[in-house]
Design an enzyme around this catalytic site. Structure first.
Site, short mmCIF file in Angstrom:
data_model
loop_
_atom_site.label_atom_id
_atom_site.label_comp_id
_atom_site.label_asym_id
_atom_site.label_seq_id
_atom_site.Cartn_x
_atom_site.Cartn_y
_atom_site.Cartn_z
CD GLU A 69 -36.81 -90.77 28.63
OE1 GLU A 69 -37.87 -90.40 29.20
OE2 GLU A 69 -35.86 -91.29 29.26
CG HIS A 126 -32.51 -102.03 30.97
ND1 HIS A 126 -33.54 -102.26 31.82
CD2 HIS A 126 -32.01 -100.80 31.28
CE1 HIS A 126 -33.68 -101.23 32.64
NE2 HIS A 126 -32.77 -100.33 32.34
#
Ligand SMILES: Cc1ncc(C[n+]2csc(CCOP(=O)(O)OP(=O)(O)O)c2C)c(N)n1
Length: 815
Positions: free
Chosen positions: A396, A466
């Site tokens: 990322e 999530h």
């Protein structure tokens, strides 16, 4: 004056050697001038390049259109590249005319015209942006090169390794230069730097003596030629000395032996270079001394003049924090029909951008075809242009850092973070580079780009990573824009605006809504900072955004009587629409916020605080404002935890009823009474979902189970068992197809099938009844007790009184 030059000891023409020597002395004497001024109480900070000057020789191999990402010891390099003594002096005094407008520490070089990128203080944070600029040049078919330097201790940062890997993966024209002075402030790095540890391929690294300017120049020439020829990155490891303290805030005599300090001066690159020129007859001792004195005087003059220059203006404190806000005049027509899903709207917007904006580049994990992203947002893009829609590595910081460099080079990155929960490895790039670049370079550099990420919960099985919504973390970072669309039209319109904007914009896409069919209102570019009034009302102003827009809608649909609530979808978090909320609250006299994020330091708290500090709004309040929010807690895997943590219909409805019943007067009176304080609308007893067991039954209903990542509907492609068939546990009963895959639906018990309630070809929803199953034994369904939240076993009236079936549908199966 001097003998004709012998070229025996030099690769350079005499004029070049003299010019280079001048740069070296300007660097050295500028450093000494700054040290002296600090001792006189002038200036605030100095960090020197003394001992590192030989790197200036690499600049000789660079072309004007190349880019440089130097670090704070590269003063001589920057002077050789074209910075002036005045530039250095203005930066020292933090003057308004300096490259940062007086905002950056000295040594944080920057110049837009010279393609010297503004250096950030967090070490190594410039390396991935350097790769971004190199990628931009590569995409444009240019033969440009990027110089990127760092200290050997900084080569232990993760970003260094990510940058080297990315440059190698894409064969980027980056020349990495590690300047190894064997120390990081006071810590010896001789045995802990990555080359000493053997984790770099030392054969790829040209090792060069940094006291030998000619050797550094030669190494630079080879490296730059290698990168310019399209052979990928080149690597130089340069052994140098740090003659000075780490900075003006340090004293190296405290941690380095006197003889060590004394001995290193034998490796002074300027003295050695100058001696060779004297030996070659280009200079005499006397002319060298005269040159030094001349430059010393030039430094005095430059710093004196700069000291008298104008200071920054306090009223310009926030100048260049953002670019101008504007909304594109029009957006291309999308084929959204009367209803569609957010993901379709985003995908079509991406295709329009790909077709009409040649500078747009898509990048992210799994975004290329045939997968087209784990949410299918990028489907078809890489087929259209494989160079502009590219799978990223699983890194990322690379995604975030490369976007910054690519944007500051001139491209339009539209990069995906697979789930917002995973943005944190790239957080440094967000807060240190994206958010600050424009401000810290006084508007010289900018990075207009889009980072988007699915966010939020209400999808069973997401667990801690999530399920986060995250907007509160972004909202308080100055310099970025943050939006959360909750409809397809807003998603398309906000993306279109962001893609044409001036700033880094984070777009959070609520996962629970991503696959939901929604009616499409008018599709147009949506301005940032303008909220959407979902419904008008006179009794309460209810502000919400993201997944909670649907939740609020469900509550209002089911509430009895005419609840006259004005619902505002904030949709733009930063900037946010104060005016719309203030106007509405002044009309209704009541404010309620429903948010999915943690309560503390949240957007909801920000809105309430701002509204209550507006005198007109405060005067209009009939009741204290209320926030229905997730508590400060993580979301657990078992949906019991998720339902306990997130706002649900019952809590929203109860809070609304309490708000309507309360008045400011009675609340103040109650507060004065000696009753325990209620910390928030959702106290802990409200938060724990009660467990109800399913009734004892010898028959059960087979329903459509959770099919992954917010998917809500599927098509029945085949019925594999017929009514009356005896089936065993794990037998496939039918198959359904979603946008992503074909799923067999199995029986979880032995039994006999009843009549199918659906036919092949039908569209079915997650949670919908398919076929009853008669069990032989008639045992109680123990799973329904221990796993009350699994949609296949829950019905609205039975297992999930707290959460309600509608908000359980569409589970999350993280990839
Ligand atoms: C991420 C980060 N951590 C800590 C610091 C504080 N710091 C500034 S320079 C420095 C030492 C860097 O050493 P090295 O990379 O070898 O470069 P040198 O200063 O020796 O040239 C440290 C710890 C920082 N600027 N950034």
């Amino acid at each position: 004056m001097s003998k004709p030059a012998s070229k025996a000891t030099s690769q350079f023409e005499p004029a070049t050697r003299l010019a280079l020597l001048r740069s070296l002395w300007r660097s050295r004497l500028g450093d000494l001038r700054e040290q002296s001024l600090i001792r006189q109480g002038k200036g605030w900070f100095h960090i020197s390049g003394m001992g590192h000057e030989a790197l200036a020789a690499v600049a000789l191999s660079l072309e004007p259109e190349d880019y440089a990402f130097p670090y704070y010891r590269d003063r001589a390099f920057c002077l050789q590249r074209g910075l002036t003594d005045r530039d250095m002096a203005l930066a020292f005094y933090a003057k308004r005319e300096s490259s940062s407008g007086g905002r950056q520490l000295t040594g944080h070089f920057s110049d837009r015209k010279l393609n010297i990128w503004s250096h950030p203080s967090p070490v190594g944070a410039h390396l991935l942006p350097a790769c971004g600029a190199a990628w931009g040049m590569q995409l444009d078919g240019k033969d440009g090169v990027v110089y990127a330097s760092l200290g050997e201790a900084s080569a232990r940062q993760g970003d260094f390794f990510e940058a080297v890997c990315f440059a190698k993966e894409r064969k980027l024209p980056v020349v990495f230069v590690v300047e190894d002075n064997r120390i990081a402030i006071s810590t010896s790095t001789a045995e802990t730097n990555p080359i000493a540890l053997g984790v770099l391929n030392s054969e790829e690294w040209q090792r060069v003596d940094g006291s030998d300017v000619e050797a550094v120049a030669a190494a630079g020439k080879v490296a730059v030629a290698h990168a310019r020829a399209g052979q990928g990155p080149a690597f130089i490891w340069c052994d140098v000395e740090r003659f000075s303290n780490h900075s003006s805030a340090d004293d190296q005599r405290m941690y380095r032996a006197a003889d060590e300090l004394e001995a290193m001066h034998a490796r002074d690159p300027i003295a050695i270079f100058q001696q060779a020129m004297i030996k070659d007859g280009l200079l005499t001792e006397a002319s060298a001394k005269a040159l030094e004195e001349e430059i010393r005087e030039e430094m005095r003059a430059a710093y004196k003049a700069a000291g008298a220059d104008v200071d920054p203006l306090a009223e310009e404190c926030d100048l260049h924090l953002h670019g101008a806000l504007s909304t594109p005049d029009a957006m291309p027509k999308l084929e959204l029909g009367e209803s569609c899903r957010i993901l379709d709207a985003v995908n079509q917007t991406f295709h329009s951008a790909m077709d009409t904006m040649p500078e747009v580049v898509f990048f992210g994990e799994d975004i290329a075809d045939p997968k087209g992203g784990v949410f299918n947002l990028t489907k078809g893009l890489s087929k259209k242009d494989p160079l502009r829609a590219v799978n990223s590595p699983l890194a990322e910081s690379t995604i975030m850092g490369v976007s910054v460099g690519l944007a500051s080079y001139g491209k339009r990155p539209c990069f995906e973070i697979q789930f917002v929960d995973f943005i944190y490895p790239g957080w440094n790039q967000l807060v240190s580079n994206m958010a600050t670049l424009r401000w810290r370079s006084f508007g010289q550099w900018k990075c207009p780009l889009v980072i988007y990420a699915p966010c939020g919960g209400y999808l069973p099985g997401g667990a801690l990573w999530h399920s986060q919504s995250g907007e509160g973390s972004f909202a308080r970072v100055p310099g970025i824009r943050v939006v959360v669309p909750s409809t397809p039209a807003d998603a398309a319109g906000l993306f279109w605006t962001a893609l044409h904007g001036e700033d880094p914009t984070i777009i959070l896409l609520p996962k629970h809504l991503m696959w939901a069919e929604q009616r499409v209102q008018q599709v147009a570019a949506v301005p940032l900072g303008v909220a959407r009034t979902v419904r008008e009302g006179l009794l309460v102003t209810l502000v919400t955004w993201g997944n909670c827009v649907e939740l609020v809608d469900e509550v209002l649909e089911t509430m009895e009587g005419d609840v006259d609530v004005e619902v505002i979808d904030l949709r733009s978090i930063q900037p946010w629409d104060r005016e719309a909320i203030a106007d509405s609250v002044q009309k209704t006299g009541r404010l309620m916020i429903v948010q999915e994020d943690n309560i503390s330091g949240s957007v909801g708290q920000m809105i309430v605080a701002e509204m209550c500090s507006d005198e007109d709004v405060l005067r209009s309040l009939k009741s204290p404002p209320v926030i229905v929010s997730k508590a400060d807690v993580h979301v657990g895997f078992n949906p019991i935890y998720e339902y306990a943590a997130l706002p649900d219909r019952e809590r929203v409805a109860a809070a609304l009823e309490r708000l309507l019943a309360s008045t400011l007067q009675t609340t103040l009176e109650q507060a004065r009474a000696p009753a325990p304080m209620r910390a928030s609308v959702t106290d802990s007893s409200d938060m724990i979902a009660s467990e109800e067991s399913a009734p004892f039954s010898s028959s059960k209903m087979i329903t459509v189970p959770i099919l992954g990542e917010g998917i809500r509907v599927a098509r029945v492609v085949s019925i594999l068992k017929q009514s009356g068939d005896a089936v065993l546990a794990d037998d496939a009963l039918c198959e359904v197809e979603t946008d992503k895959a074909v799923f067999p639906i199995e029986s979880d018990e032995d039994g006999v099938l009843g009549d199918w309630l659906i036919s092949e070809g039908d569209e079915v929803e997650v949670g919908q009844d398919l076929v009853p199953l008669q069990m032989q034994g008639g045992e109680p369904d123990s799973d329904a007790v221990s796993r009350p939240a699994v949609a296949a076993e829950a019905s609205e009236s039975e297992a999930q009184p707290e959460a309600g079936l509608k908000r359980q549908q569409g589970g999350l199966l993280p990839e």
